[in-house]
Design a protein around this motif. Structure first.
Motif, PDB file in Angstrom:
ATOM      1  N   ALA A 217       0.829  -1.206   0.000  1.00 54.02           N
ATOM      2  CA  ALA A 217       0.000   0.000   0.000  1.00 54.02           C
ATOM      3  C   ALA A 217       0.864   1.258   0.000  1.00 54.02           C
ATOM      4  N   LEU A 218       1.882   1.292   0.832  1.00 54.53           N
ATOM      5  CA  LEU A 218       2.741   2.469   0.926  1.00 54.53           C
ATOM      6  C   LEU A 218       3.587   2.652  -0.332  1.00 54.53           C
ATOM      7  N   LYS A 219       4.136   1.570  -0.846  1.00 53.51           N
ATOM      8  CA  LYS A 219       5.004   1.663  -2.023  1.00 53.51           C
ATOM      9  C   LYS A 219       4.237   2.014  -3.296  1.00 53.51           C
ATOM     10  N   SER A 220       2.985   1.608  -3.360  1.00 55.63           N
ATOM     11  CA  SER A 220       2.183   1.866  -4.560  1.00 55.63           C
ATOM     12  C   SER A 220       1.508   3.230  -4.529  1.00 55.63           C
ATOM     13  N   GLY A 221       1.445   3.835  -3.342  1.00 52.49           N
ATOM     14  CA  GLY A 221       0.734   5.101  -3.203  1.00 52.49           C
ATOM     15  C   GLY A 221      -0.745   4.936  -2.944  1.00 52.49           C
ATOM     16  N   ALA A 222      -1.180   3.708  -2.657  1.00 56.98           N
ATOM     17  CA  ALA A 222      -2.593   3.457  -2.344  1.00 56.98           C
ATOM     18  C   ALA A 222      -3.006   4.239  -1.100  1.00 56.98           C
ATOM     19  N   ASP A 223      -4.312   4.349  -0.913  1.00 52.96           N
ATOM     20  CA  ASP A 223      -4.829   5.193   0.171  1.00 52.96           C
ATOM     21  C   ASP A 223      -4.770   4.540   1.538  1.00 52.96           C
ATOM     22  N   GLY A 224      -4.668   3.214   1.569  1.00 51.97           N
ATOM     23  CA  GLY A 224      -4.651   2.567   2.866  1.00 51.97           C
ATOM     24  C   GLY A 224      -4.560   1.061   2.768  1.00 51.97           C
ATOM     25  N   VAL A 225      -4.734   0.412   3.904  1.00 54.77           N
ATOM     26  CA  VAL A 225      -4.642  -1.044   4.009  1.00 54.77           C
ATOM     27  C   VAL A 225      -5.771  -1.553   4.892  1.00 54.77           C
ATOM     28  N   HIS A 226      -6.190  -2.787   4.640  1.00 54.20           N
ATOM     29  CA  HIS A 226      -7.131  -3.456   5.550  1.00 54.20           C
ATOM     30  C   HIS A 226      -6.437  -4.686   6.094  1.00 54.20           C
ATOM     31  N   VAL A 227      -6.398  -4.816   7.412  1.00 55.96           N
ATOM     32  CA  VAL A 227      -5.692  -5.935   8.031  1.00 55.96           C
ATOM     33  C   VAL A 227      -6.651  -6.810   8.829  1.00 55.96           C
ATOM     34  N   GLY A 228      -6.371  -8.110   8.778  1.00 64.64           N
ATOM     35  CA  GLY A 228      -7.124  -9.072   9.562  1.00 64.64           C
ATOM     36  C   GLY A 228      -6.565  -9.184  10.965  1.00 64.64           C
ATOM     37  N   ILE A 229      -7.195 -10.008  11.741  1.00 65.26           N
ATOM     38  CA  ILE A 229      -6.820 -10.162  13.145  1.00 65.26           C
ATOM     39  C   ILE A 229      -5.408 -10.725  13.288  1.00 65.26           C
TER      40      ILE A 229
ATOM     41  N   GLU B 272       1.102  -0.552  15.041  1.00 69.08           N
ATOM     42  CA  GLU B 272       2.404  -0.561  14.356  1.00 69.08           C
ATOM     43  C   GLU B 272       2.290   0.091  12.986  1.00 69.08           C
ATOM     44  N   ILE B 273       1.220  -0.240  12.254  1.00 64.57           N
ATOM     45  CA  ILE B 273       1.018   0.353  10.933  1.00 64.57           C
ATOM     46  C   ILE B 273       0.820   1.861  11.044  1.00 64.57           C
ATOM     47  N   ARG B 274       0.036   2.275  12.027  1.00 66.93           N
ATOM     48  CA  ARG B 274      -0.205   3.709  12.211  1.00 66.93           C
ATOM     49  C   ARG B 274       1.097   4.439  12.488  1.00 66.93           C
ATOM     50  N   ARG B 275       1.944   3.859  13.312  1.00 62.15           N
ATOM     51  CA  ARG B 275       3.234   4.494  13.643  1.00 62.15           C
ATOM     52  C   ARG B 275       4.095   4.658  12.389  1.00 62.15           C
ATOM     53  N   ILE B 276       4.097   3.657  11.532  1.00 59.27           N
ATOM     54  CA  ILE B 276       4.932   3.678  10.328  1.00 59.27           C
ATOM     55  C   ILE B 276       4.334   4.564   9.243  1.00 59.27           C
ATOM     56  N   ALA B 277       3.018   4.458   9.057  1.00 58.85           N
ATOM     57  CA  ALA B 277       2.366   5.077   7.900  1.00 58.85           C
ATOM     58  C   ALA B 277       1.902   6.509   8.137  1.00 58.85           C
ATOM     59  N   GLY B 278       1.704   6.896   9.376  1.00 58.81           N
ATOM     60  CA  GLY B 278       1.254   8.255   9.660  1.00 58.81           C
ATOM     61  C   GLY B 278      -0.261   8.397   9.685  1.00 58.81           C
TER      62      GLY B 278
ATOM     63  N   ASN C 185      -2.412  10.197   7.801  1.00 58.89           N
ATOM     64  CA  ASN C 185      -3.223  10.338   6.591  1.00 58.89           C
ATOM     65  C   ASN C 185      -3.378   9.052   5.792  1.00 58.89           C
ATOM     66  N   PHE C 186      -2.976   7.948   6.378  1.00 53.50           N
ATOM     67  CA  PHE C 186      -3.065   6.628   5.764  1.00 53.50           C
ATOM     68  C   PHE C 186      -4.276   5.910   6.354  1.00 53.50           C
ATOM     69  N   ILE C 187      -5.142   5.405   5.493  1.00 56.62           N
ATOM     70  CA  ILE C 187      -6.360   4.733   5.963  1.00 56.62           C
ATOM     71  C   ILE C 187      -6.024   3.327   6.448  1.00 56.62           C
ATOM     72  N   ILE C 188      -6.504   2.993   7.634  1.00 54.90           N
ATOM     73  CA  ILE C 188      -6.328   1.636   8.161  1.00 54.90           C
ATOM     74  C   ILE C 188      -7.689   1.064   8.529  1.00 54.90           C
ATOM     75  N   GLY C 189      -8.034  -0.037   7.880  1.00 61.07           N
ATOM     76  CA  GLY C 189      -9.235  -0.781   8.241  1.00 61.07           C
ATOM     77  C   GLY C 189      -8.833  -2.047   8.966  1.00 61.07           C
TER      78      GLY C 189
ATOM     79  N   LEU D   2     -10.284  -2.626  20.562  1.00 63.83           N
ATOM     80  CA  LEU D   2      -8.826  -2.597  20.437  1.00 63.83           C
ATOM     81  C   LEU D   2      -8.414  -1.947  19.122  1.00 63.83           C
ATOM     82  N   ALA D   3      -9.106  -2.295  18.039  1.00 67.00           N
ATOM     83  CA  ALA D   3      -8.782  -1.706  16.736  1.00 67.00           C
ATOM     84  C   ALA D   3      -8.962  -0.198  16.768  1.00 67.00           C
ATOM     85  N   GLU D   4     -10.051   0.265  17.355  1.00 62.13           N
ATOM     86  CA  GLU D   4     -10.305   1.711  17.430  1.00 62.13           C
ATOM     87  C   GLU D   4      -9.235   2.404  18.268  1.00 62.13           C
ATOM     88  N   SER D   5      -8.925   1.849  19.429  1.00 62.92           N
ATOM     89  CA  SER D   5      -7.948   2.491  20.315  1.00 62.92           C
ATOM     90  C   SER D   5      -6.540   2.462  19.725  1.00 62.92           C
ATOM     91  N   SER D   6      -6.296   1.518  18.802  1.00 58.03           N
ATOM     92  CA  SER D   6      -4.981   1.399  18.171  1.00 58.03           C
ATOM     93  C   SER D   6      -4.819   2.315  16.970  1.00 58.03           C
TER      94      SER D   6
END
Length: 211
Positions: free
Chosen positions: A78-90, A97-103, A105-109, A120-124
């Motif tokens: 997602a980051l290398k391609s310039g995509a808007d975000g990533v969706h991760v499973g459990i 960790e993704i938020r820390r790396i990506a900043g 303005n990066f969408i995380i689902g 937990l997902a919301e608080s993270s």
């Protein structure tokens, strides 16, 4: 780009295996023209290089219509391609960790099947949730099912929007009416249709009736 609740009305997840003779790019554009509001690229068998190349092709189409492009699982792609975000499973990389790396303005689902996972997902730092499977899924036959009551509880326990996912069709979506979701995520109901645009239009009408 940050995701808006309205972006989650009809969230389409790609699957090359169910396309009816179209290229992925053709199918994605038809889906967007039919009302798809967010696209997730899911490629389970491609290399990282192939995924980046495909993501960049889809990104041009999605951004032509101001639709976010999310990558399944792999935030590096997602980051290398310039995509808007990533969706991760459990079982994927932690949201924090993704938020820390990506900043910011990066969408995380994030996938959530319980109230605890949703909180937990919301608080993270997750921006939205994918909640399901609400029906038996033809693309994930081993997916854990959740009831409409559980969907309601999960949607109601967080302040971020949630999409219902798993085996949803225009014919059964009424069964989750009033559960608090912001939209639905589908795979074969859009990309498995011979007329992708018409299938998306029908799903848009059906999901609006569930709010």
């Amino acid at each position: 780009m940050k995701i808006e609740k309205s972006d989650l009305l009809l969230y389409a997840v790609t699957d090359r295996g169910c396309l009816k003779g179209k290229s992925l790019e053709e199918a994605v554009e038809e889906a967007i023209l039919g009302g798809v509001t967010c696209v997730q690229m899911r490629e389970k068998k491609a290399s990282e290089e192939e995924m980046i190349e495909e993501a960049q092709k889809l990104l041009k189409i999605c951004h032509k219509y101001n639709v976010p492009l999310i990558i399944n699982d792999d935030y590096n792609v997602a980051l290398k391609s310039g995509a808007d975000g990533v969706h991760v499973g459990i079982e994927d990389a932690p949201v924090a960790e993704i938020r820390r790396i990506a900043g910011e303005n990066f969408i995380i689902g994030a996938t959530a099947k319980t109230v605890e996972q949703a909180r937990l997902a919301e608080s993270s730092g997750a921006d939205y949730l994918g909640v399901g499977a609400v029906f038996p899924s033809p693309t994930k036959t081993n997916a854990i099912r959740i009831t409409p009551q559980q969907l309601t509880e999960i949607c109601g326990c967080v302040n971020i929007p949630a999409v219902a996912i798993g085996g949803i069709t225009a014919e059964n979506v009424h069964e989750i009416k009033g559960c608090g979701h912001s939209g639905i995520a589908v795979v074969s109901a859009v990309f498995g249709a011979y007329d992708v645009k018409a299938a998306a239009e029908q799903l848009c009408r059906a999901v609006r009736d569930t709010f």
